[in-house]
Each structure stands twice: as structure tokens, then as C-alpha cells.
Design an enzyme around this catalytic site. Structure first.
Site, PDB file in Angstrom:
ATOM      1  N   HIS A 311       0.841  -1.212   0.000  1.00  8.00           N
ATOM      2  CA  HIS A 311       0.000   0.000   0.000  1.00  8.00           C
ATOM      3  C   HIS A 311       0.873   1.259   0.000  1.00  8.00           C
ATOM      4  O   HIS A 311       0.700   2.145  -0.848  1.00  8.00           O
ATOM      5  CB  HIS A 311      -0.916  -0.033   1.226  1.00  8.00           C
ATOM      6  CG  HIS A 311      -1.766   1.192   1.413  1.00  8.00           C
ATOM      7  ND1 HIS A 311      -3.133   1.170   1.275  1.00  8.00           N
ATOM      8  CD2 HIS A 311      -1.453   2.472   1.737  1.00  8.00           C
ATOM      9  CE1 HIS A 311      -3.623   2.383   1.493  1.00  8.00           C
ATOM     10  NE2 HIS A 311      -2.612   3.195   1.781  1.00  8.00           N
ATOM     11  N   GLU A 312       1.812   1.334   0.914  1.00  9.08           N
ATOM     12  CA  GLU A 312       2.621   2.558   1.006  1.00  9.08           C
ATOM     13  C   GLU A 312       3.494   2.738  -0.232  1.00  9.08           C
ATOM     14  O   GLU A 312       3.712   3.854  -0.691  1.00  9.08           O
ATOM     15  CB  GLU A 312       3.474   2.556   2.278  1.00  9.08           C
ATOM     16  CG  GLU A 312       2.691   2.394   3.595  1.00  9.08           C
ATOM     17  CD  GLU A 312       1.492   3.327   3.740  1.00  9.08           C
ATOM     18  OE1 GLU A 312       1.511   4.426   3.150  1.00  9.08           O
ATOM     19  OE2 GLU A 312       0.518   2.941   4.435  1.00  9.08           O
TER      20      GLU A 312
HETATM   21  N1  BES Z   1      -1.552   8.034   4.076  1.00 13.82           N
HETATM   22  C1  BES Z   1      -1.935   7.040   5.014  1.00 13.82           C
HETATM   23  C2  BES Z   1      -1.529   7.367   6.409  1.00 13.82           C
HETATM   24  C3  BES Z   1      -2.344   8.397   7.133  1.00 13.82           C
HETATM   25  C4  BES Z   1      -3.577   8.078   7.624  1.00 13.82           C
HETATM   26  C5  BES Z   1      -1.850   9.659   7.360  1.00 13.82           C
HETATM   27  C6  BES Z   1      -4.302   9.025   8.303  1.00 13.82           C
HETATM   28  C7  BES Z   1      -2.582  10.607   8.026  1.00 13.82           C
HETATM   29  C8  BES Z   1      -3.800  10.299   8.512  1.00 13.82           C
HETATM   30  C9  BES Z   1      -1.305   5.703   4.659  1.00 13.82           C
HETATM   31  O1  BES Z   1      -0.992   5.534   3.324  1.00 13.82           O
HETATM   32  C10 BES Z   1      -2.297   4.655   4.989  1.00 13.82           C
HETATM   33  O2  BES Z   1      -3.279   4.586   4.333  1.00 13.82           O
HETATM   34  N2  BES Z   1      -2.067   3.874   6.031  1.00 13.82           N
HETATM   35  C11 BES Z   1      -3.001   2.872   6.472  1.00 13.82           C
HETATM   36  C12 BES Z   1      -2.516   1.486   6.220  1.00 13.82           C
HETATM   37  C13 BES Z   1      -2.977   0.950   4.919  1.00 13.82           C
HETATM   38  C14 BES Z   1      -2.405  -0.412   4.664  1.00 13.82           C
HETATM   39  C15 BES Z   1      -4.482   0.906   4.778  1.00 13.82           C
HETATM   40  C16 BES Z   1      -3.184   3.055   7.955  1.00 13.82           C
HETATM   41  O3  BES Z   1      -2.465   3.862   8.527  1.00 13.82           O
HETATM   42  O4  BES Z   1      -4.025   2.386   8.530  1.00 13.82           O
HETATM   43 ZN    ZN Z   2      -2.604   5.170   2.095  1.00 14.28          ZN
END
Ligand code: BES
Ligand code: ZN
Length: 884
Positions: A311-312
Site C-alpha cells: 500500500h505505502e
Molecule cells: N496516508 C496514510 C496514512 C495516514 C492516515 C496519514 C491518516 C494521516 C492520517 C497511509 O498511506 C495509509 O493509508 N495507512 C493505512 C494502512 C494501509 C495499509 C491501509 C493506515 O495507517 O491504517
Molecule cells: Zn494510504
């Protein structure tokens, strides 16, 4: 306060008199006092004659005397007349005596700040090294917290290059987005210069400073990839490293553009609010989402690591290289990364059958959206303040987003979809795009009405239920908005309908563009012989009723093949009974069986189907147990008995011990089934769990309790704990305290509240607030049994001030509310909740609160409807006595 600044306040976006081109940033954190000093030189392009420059800054102390404006060679060109910081608006306004000259200039600012403990901006995280507690310094800027670290144009469309310099204690590792170009050690301090980045958004800038070990590798085209983690855990980084190297290769060919930076670092951070963050070239993770330990990680942990890493890394292209123009398009960023992470994981680990688990995402999305209190993907309203952005990182962005993308890809076909994506990435690389820009590219590539189709899904809330009826020679389709509350709202979608008749080789696709449509069998004539054949048989059997069994066996119609569409299906009784038969005779894939079941479950919750019809079909659901406890307590034991015999049947085949060479899915299923059996109070399971747990206490490496069955063992132990028999609880706490493995800690936290004794539940909840639990982890422990929900609610009220203080500045606070409020099922409780929060309203929790209260009302209505069900008791008793 001066009137002239008034115009800049209360604005959703910064005025663009001057736009940033390059940031030269110097940061010097002090990990002992938790302060940092910084200086930034921002090369700006003055595009409008102006006396003002307005940029973002918050919680920073700006040294007014340091502020000056120079030309690009460093000669001062203007005095600064005034500087004003508006904390509320998170902006600073710099005023000059006269209009600035158009063209390039450099704004120089020195400032100071605090390394906070709120897991956002520039913050501190703690760890223990050689018995000593230490701080590390970490950044988390998405969505709008770069402004807490340095003054900047903190909007995704204000892309610039970043040249970063860090001054840190010489013994520490300091990482940023780009590789190091130069490093000078001067006694106890070293100064590290990083290469200038390509143009990027502020929310992707990152810095990490602390003690770390790492493992490294590189891709075939020479990109250096490293996984950093706490000292002593380097081996646990190998799995993620391997996934990352392979994934960079996959995405390079999928997007037809190589990864754009010279290196990729991935770091495990002990205190982290989200799961992971895609900072360009320096991805940060919760420990549980990055590290994999052969001895202590379960199959589910391994899968989580793969999903999060893929994902990242997807964001490195979709998000970082091509960035959303504004936060309204966030859903596309997250929805896409979520979808593509399954694509990549499926390609790396086909044996995991990960798409069947995507259904969890998808049905979660459908479940959320059966609520009235949610927003469409693309906001009708603009975001007016930074604090509103956090609220849109919800299940809707991720789950509905990923699901509608999957539906589109399946409609357009994988090759066409990929070609269009590649040209979208190429067209908007190093710049920004809106949702519509992607649809336009897809439309050009495919010749299909992608804009119209997708707008119907992203610009209105909710989703449809498609009812199908077979009448004479016609299949009738009718769409209406699906709402769990049973109420009616008008909505209409362009639904890509797929259906399959009698076999997966016989399919038909079309777009349902209006409210209802009828398929004439004659339309099929000449299109596909096989289809006609099947349909004719189907109609024959419909007319002849049960005369011809052979025909009946084959004559089924399943809509939404492979569950690729984001809608529910309601079949008329005739079609439904054919499907039941198709399931019994194993004609349908696991995915389609799950789809039928899940649609039925949802229709049942919305009181459109009786519970009895669901029970005859479905296997697992704690939710049924929960609702039955309120609706039909006298039947609860029978329901439990039914589930126990059902699960026991499967567990007998899987056993407790892992089998040599068994599949990843069997390993996960074993844990799930045993946990369910333990949860439902199955004696034999509980005794066996306790025996294995005791062996584990004597020897942590015992083969009797491998990671995949620890969760059930812990749950079983807690099920038997009470105030007069606390030993299991205390032993489990001891394991928690002794392990340094974060997945193990998480597993224990997730089991502690599975206890029916309210006093113990209260103790567990209080433990969550103690310093022994990192604030990032407390939410794992708040899911209580039904017997504990009153205790949990009282606890939430009693501790609300503290909870608000600790978690109120992030999104984790919403989890406390939804987990504790949603399990109730009476309207009185809904009122009580609303009353309590009436005087405690906050924008950051308002939607979650509404959604949770709505859920309580839905549950209440469901309870009513079950109580009115006629033959429920007979069905349930019959099921409980069935042997499998
Ligand atoms: N961009 C997000 C992280 C994020 C979330 C930053 C909320 C600021 C506020 C990252 O790419 C993401 O989506 N992370 C997920 C994990 C993913 C595998 C669904 C998470 O943090 O749960
Ligand atoms: Zn994300």
C-alpha cells in the site's frame, strides 16, 4: 490586532501571491529537552504584486528579528514591516513596506518548537536501549502538520524541492527523504546534508532520528532499500525488505515508470498513530505493520505486513509522484493504494487468495454506507479548516474507494485499465491531479462513459441494492438506495451488472442506467448459444416447477459475479432457492457464496429478510450472538450451540497444531475458528487452550503454542477469569510485560477485555490508560464482551476528560466512541449517549458519534423485528441439534 490581516483569516486555502519553489531547511532537535531549533530559506516566486506573504505555521516560536527577504544570491532586498501568527488559522502573515518585486526571492525564517507527544508534526517517540529510556524524533505530516515543524505552504498542490540539513548527536542515525550527500562530525554533534529532493508536497517530507539497526538490499536497477528497526530486531525486517524490493519491480512495470528516488528507507516507529505513512523515500510504520518474526508472528501478521508495505509503496507513484490537487480527492489516493496493494500482494503470494479477503474491505465499506450519516467520497463541501481533514480518513475513503475502483477495473478490463493508469501517471508526474482527470484518461483509453459512471458512485452517498425477479421470460432488475435504517432516500447509480447463469462460462454484462430494466430473453438469442440454452432451461424449470430435477440443478442465476461490483443483490424467492441449491451442490465459488451470505445478512439487519433465513445459510457471526442476546435471550444458548457444532466440524480437520506445509489460509482459519469456539464458551476448547497456555508459561518456545493459536488461547484464558479467579489475567499481564514484540503485545491487549466479569473488564480498561500501554495501542483493548458494555460505557464517561486530552488531537479518539457505543441496541441508550455528548460536542467526533448512535437505532429496530419473527425458535432449536 490590525484590520489589514483580517482578509487572510478563516480562509480554507492560502492566497497565492507568492508560491514556493525550494525549501532549504535546517533542523536541530534536542532529544533530551525535547525542543528543536530550525531555520528555513524558502525560494518563492512572487506572482502578484503584494506587500504580504501568507504561509502556514502553528505551535512554532518565530524569531521576528531573523526574518528577512533576499534575492537568490542572498542580498537583502526588503525590510520586514511586521509578522503576525494566527494560531487558530494556523497561518503567519509577513508584511513588507512596499510591494515585492515579481519573480524569485528568498524568505528566511528562524524558529523554535517542541518535540510533542501527540504523534503528529515533529514529535518524540520513546524506546528502551540497554535498560535506559530514550527519545527518538520523528515526523508525521499528513494531512496538514508540516506547519508544526517549519513554516511552509502546507497544501498538497504547493509542490517544491526540499534540501534538508540535520544537526544531531553524533551517535544517532538520522534519516530523511533523500540520501546523505555530506556529513561533518564536530565533537558530539554531526551535521548531515541530504541531497535535494525532486519536487514534492510538504505532507511527504520526513525526518527520523534515533538508534536503529537495519537490513538492506537493492533492486535490479540499483535502488537501495533498507528496513530500519530497533536495535536487536534487524532480522525481523527481512520479510518486509523482500516484499519491498519485489514490489518496486512490480510497480515499475505496472505504472510503466520507475521508482523516482535513489533510495527507499522503511522505518519501524514505536509510537505511531496510523498504520504507516508513505513519506517519499522514507516510509514510516507502526512496528506491527513492518516487522515479521518467524517465532512470534502469526500468519495474519505476515499478511498485514505485505498489505501495508505494498500500500505505502503504491503511494510512491499514486500520491507522491502524482498528487491529489486538494484533500477532497483523498479518497482516490487511499482507495487506489488499497486496491492496488491487493493486486500486488496477490501477485507476490497467490496462495494467500488475498482477493477473497478484499471482500472484508468491500463489505465493511457497504456496511458503513448503509448508514445515513456518511458523506459521499467526493465532498460536496470544501474543507474549511485543517482539523476537518483528519475526519475524511475514514472507512469510506479506503473501503468504498477501493471497491469502486475494483468495480471499474473489472468493468473496463485489466489491460485497458492498466494502460490508462500508466498514461495518467506519465501525464501528471511531478504535478497534481483531480479525480476527474483520472476518469478522463480512462474514458479516452476505453471509450466508455467513465466520468458519468464514476460520478454516480463518488458524488452521491450510499450504494444501491439491485432486486432481481424472474417473471415469465423476463428478468426484472430494479435499483434503489440501500439503507440499514430501512428508510428511503432517492439515489440512482450507473450499475455495471454482471450475471452468470448455471456456470461461470455463461456470463452477461450490461450497465443498469435507469431505475428499472427488464432483460428479454430474446435479447440473448443469437448472442451466446450456451447462455440461451441455460436460460431456456431455467425458464422451463420455472414453468414446470419441480418436475425436472436435473434442469433445476443447473438453473441458477448469480448476479455480481465474483463480487466485483459495489452493490447488494436481493433475489426473489425462486431465484434464491435455486442459489441455495447451487451452494449445496458446490457450483459457486467461495467469493460468490460469501457475497450471497453477506447481502442476506445486510438485508436481514435492515429488516428486509427474517433472521431464520440467514441462519440456515450462514456460518460464523458473533454479531448474531450479540443481537440474539438482546432480542431473544431465551434462544442464546441454542444459537451458541449451533455455532459451536458448526465450528467444531471444521476445527476437527484443522486441529490445534500446524501441519507441515499447510496453507497460509488454513493457518489463519485455525486461529479464527478456535477463537470463536473459545469465545462461545466451548469447554473442550477452553480446557485445551489452558493446557497449552500453561506449557507456554513454562517455556515460551514450546511447540504447543505457536503464534497462530495464541489469540484463541488468550481469549480462552480471559473467558475463565473472574474476581475470585484472577490468575489467568495476571499471568497474561506478565507475558505482556515481558515481551518486547509488539505484535504479541497487541494480541494480548486484544484478548484482555474478552471477559464476562465487569470488575475485571473495568480493571482492563483502566490498565489501557496506564503508562504501560502506549497511547497508540489502547484502542486494541476496548472491544468488550456484551456483558462488559455497560461497564465500558460508564468507564468512557468517567474518563472522558482524560481520553479527550490524550487522544483528542488525532483520529484515534473516534475508535473509543464507535467501539463502546455501537454494541448497544436500545433507543433509550441512544438518547443517553446523545445527552452525554451534547455538552461535549467537538467537530472531530461529531460524525462518528452520529454514526454510532445510528447503529444503536438500527440494532434496536432489528431486535424488534426479530422479536416479531414467527418461527425463529423452532428454526434455532432445530439448528442447535443438527450434527455436522
Ligand atoms: N496516508 C496514510 C496514512 C495516514 C492516515 C496519514 C491518516 C494521516 C492520517 C497511509 O498511506 C495509509 O493509508 N495507512 C493505512 C494502512 C494501509 C495499509 C491501509 C493506515 O495507517 O491504517
Ligand atoms: Zn494510504
Amino acid at each position: 490586532m490590525e484590520k489589514k490581516y483580517e482578509q487572510f483569516k478563516g480562509q480554507p486555502r492560502l492566497p497565492k501571491f507568492a508560491v514556493p519553489k525550494r525549501y532549504d531547511i535546517n533542523l536541530k532537535p534536542d532529544l533530551v529537552t525535547c525542543k528543536f531549533a530550525g531555520a528555513v530559506k524558502i525560494t518563492v516566486d512572487v506572482v502578484t504584486g503584494t506587500k504580504f506573504i501568507v504561509l502556514n505555521a502553528v505551535d512554532l516560536f518565530v524569531d521576528r528579528n531573523s526574518l528577512h527577504f533576499t534575492d537568490t544570491s542572498g542580498c537583502k532586498v526588503s525590510e520586514v514591516l511586521g509578522v503576525e501568527l494566527f494560531e487558530e488559522d494556523e497561518i503567519m502573515v509577513v508584511e513588507f513596506p512596499q510591494n515585492l518585486q515579481l519573480g524569485l526571492g528568498v524568505l528566511c525564517i528562524a524558529f523554535e518548537g517542541t518535540l510533542n507527544d501527540k504523534m503528529k508534526g515533529f514529535y518524540r517517540s520513546t524506546y528502551v536501549h540497554c535498560g535506559e529510556k530514550k527519545n527518538m524524533a520523528v515526523t508525521q505530516f499528513e494531512p496538514a502538520d508540516a506547519r508544526r515543524c517549519f513554516p511552509c505552504w502546507d497544501e498538497p498542490a504547493c509542490k517544491a524541492t526540499f534540501k534538508i540539513t540535520l544537526e544531531v548527536p553524533s551517535e544517532l542515525i538520522a534519516l530523511s527523504n533523500m540520501p546523505v550527500v555530506d556529513e561533518n562530525v564536530d565533537g558530539k554533534i554531526k551535521t548531515i546534508h541530504y541531497q535535494e529532493s525532486p519536487i514534492m508536497s510538504t505532507y511527504l517530507v520526513a525526518v527520523v532520528i534515533g538508534l536503529f539497526d537495519y537490513v538492506d538490499d537493492h533492486t535490479s536497477d540499483g535502488i537501495k532499500v533498507r528496513v530500519y528497526c530497533q536495535i536487536g530486531k534487524a532480522n525481523q525486517g527481512k520479510f518486509a525488505l523482500d516484499v519491498a524490493v519485489k514490489t518496486l519491480g512490480l510497480y515499475k512495470s505496472y505504472f510503466a515508470v520507475p521508482y523516482s528516488l535513489p533510495k527507499l528507507d522503511m522505518v519501524a516507529i514505536p509510537d505511531f498513530a496510523a498504520g504507516a505513512m508513505e513519506n517519499y523515500g522514507l516510509v514510516t510504520y507502526r512496528e506491527t505493520a513492518l516487522l515479521y518474526d518467524d517465532k512470534h508472528s502469526a500468519a495474519a501478521n505476515k499478511q498485514r505486513v505485505a498489505i501495508v508495505v505494498t500500500h505505502e509503496l503504491a503511494h510512491q507513484w499514486f500520491g507522491n509522484l502524482v498528487t491529489m490537487e486538494w484533500w477532497t480527492h483523498l479518497w482516490l489516493n487511499e482507495g487506489f493504494a488499497t486496491w492496488v496493494s491487493y493486486l500486488a500482494t496477490d501477485s507476490l503470494f497467490p496462495e494467500w487468495k488475498i482477493w477473497t479477503q478484499f471482500l472484508d474491505e468491500s463489505t465493511e465499506g457497504l456496511r458503513w454506507m448503509g448508514l445515513q450519516n456518511h458523506i459521499p467520497l467526493r465532498h460536496g463541501v470544501e474543507i474549511n479548516h485543517a482539523c476537518e481533514i483528519d475526519e475524511i480518513f475514514d472507512a469510506i475513503s479506503y473501503k468504498k474507494g477501493a471497491s469502486v475502483i475494483r468495480m471499474l477495473q473489472s468493468y473496463l478490463g485489466p489491460e485497458c485499465f492498466q494502460r490508462a493508469l500508466a498514461s495518467y501517471i506519465k501525464k501528471y508526474a511531478c504535478s497534481n491531479a483531480k479525480t476527474e482527470d483520472l476518469w478522463t484518461v480512462l474514458e479516452e483509453e476505453s471509450g466508455e462513459p467513465v466520468n458519468n459512471l464514476m460520478n454516480s458512485w463518488t458524488k452521491q452517498k450510499g450504494y444501491p441494492v439491485v432486486s432481481v425477479k424472474l417473471k415469465d421470460q423476463y428478468l426484472e432488475f430494479e435499483q434503489s438506495q440501500f439503507l440499514l435504517s430501512g428508510s428511503h432516500e432517492d439515489g440512482q447509480w450507473i450499475v455495471p451488472i454482471t450475471l452468470c447463469c448455471g456456470s461461470y462460462d455463461t456470463c452477461k454484462n450490461f450497465l443498469l442506467q435507469v431505475k428499472s430494466e427488464t432483460l428479454d430473453v430474446k435479447e440473448f438469442v443469437g448472442s451466446k448459444d450456451n447462455l440461451v440454452d441455460i436460460l431456456i432451461k431455467l425458464f422451463c424449470c420455472c414453468f414446470k416447477k419441480k418436475e425436472d430435477n436435473l434442469v433445476e440443478t443447473r438453473a441458477w442465476i448469480k448476479l455480481n459475479v465474483d463480487q466485483a461490483g459495489f452493490y447488494r443483490v436481493k433475489y426473489d424467492e425462486g431465484l434464491a432457492s435455486r442459489l441455495r441449491h447451487a451452494i449445496e451442490t458446490k457450483c459457486l465459488s467461495a467469493t460468490d457464496r460469501f457475497g450471497i451470505l453477506d447481502d442476506l445478512y445486510a438485508l436481514c439487519m435492515a429488516c428486509q429478510q427474517p433472521l431464520a433465513s440467514l441462519l440456515t445459510l450462514m456460518g460464523i457471526s458473533f454479531k448474531i450472538e450479540r443481537i440474539a442476546a438482546d432480542a431473544a435471550p431465551e434462544l442464546l444458548e441454542y444459537i451458541k450451540q449451533f455455532f459451536i457444532s458448526l465450528f467444531q466440524y471444521s476445527t476437527q480437520k484443522l486441529g490445534w497444531d500446524p501441519k507441515q506445509g499447510e496453507s497460509h489460509l488454513d493457518a489463519m482459519l485455525r486461529g479464527e475458528l478456535l477463537t470463536a469456539l473459545a469465545q462461545f464458551g466451548h469447554d473442550i476448547t477452553q480446557n485445551e487452550a489452558r493446557r497449552r497456555f500453561d506449557a507456554f508459561l513454562n517455556d515460551k518456545n514450546t511447540p504447543l503454542l505457536p503464534p497462530d493459536i495464541r489469540k484463541p488461547a488468550y481469549v480462552a484464558v480471559m473467558q475463565n477469569v473472574s474476581t475470585s479467579n484472577r490468575s489467568g489475567y495476571e499471568l497474561l499481564l506478565k507475558v505482556y510485560r515481558e515481551t518486547d514484540q509488539s505484535q504479541e503485545k497487541t494480541r494480548i491487549l486484544g484478548s484482555l477485555a474478552c471477559c464476562s466479569d465487569p470488575d475485571i473488564v473495568l480493571e482492563v480498561l483502566n490498565f489501557l490508560l496506564s503508562p504501560e500501554v502506549r497511547s497508540q495501542d489502547a484502542v486494541y483493548g476496548i472491544h468488550v464482551n456484551i456483558e462488559g458494555r455497560e461497564t465500558a460505557w460508564r468507564w468512557l464517561k468517567d474518563n472522558w476528560d482524560h481520553i479527550l486530552k490524550t487522544w483528542g488531537s488525532g483520529f484515534l479518539i473516534t475508535r473509543f466512541i464507535s467501539a463502546i457505543v455501537s454494541p448497544f441496541s436500545s433507543c433509550e441508550k441512544a438518547c443517553e449517549v446523545e445527552e452525554f455528548f451534547a455538552s461535549r460536542a467537538k467537530p472531530s467526533i461529531s460524525r462518528t458519534l452520529k454514526q454510532s448512535v445510528e447503529r444503536v437505532h438500527i440494532n434496536a429496530k432489528w431486535v424488534q423485528s426479530i422479536q416479531n419473527e414467527k418461527h425463529l425458535a423452532e428454526v434455532v432449536q432445530e439448528l442447535a441439534h443438527r450434527k455436522y
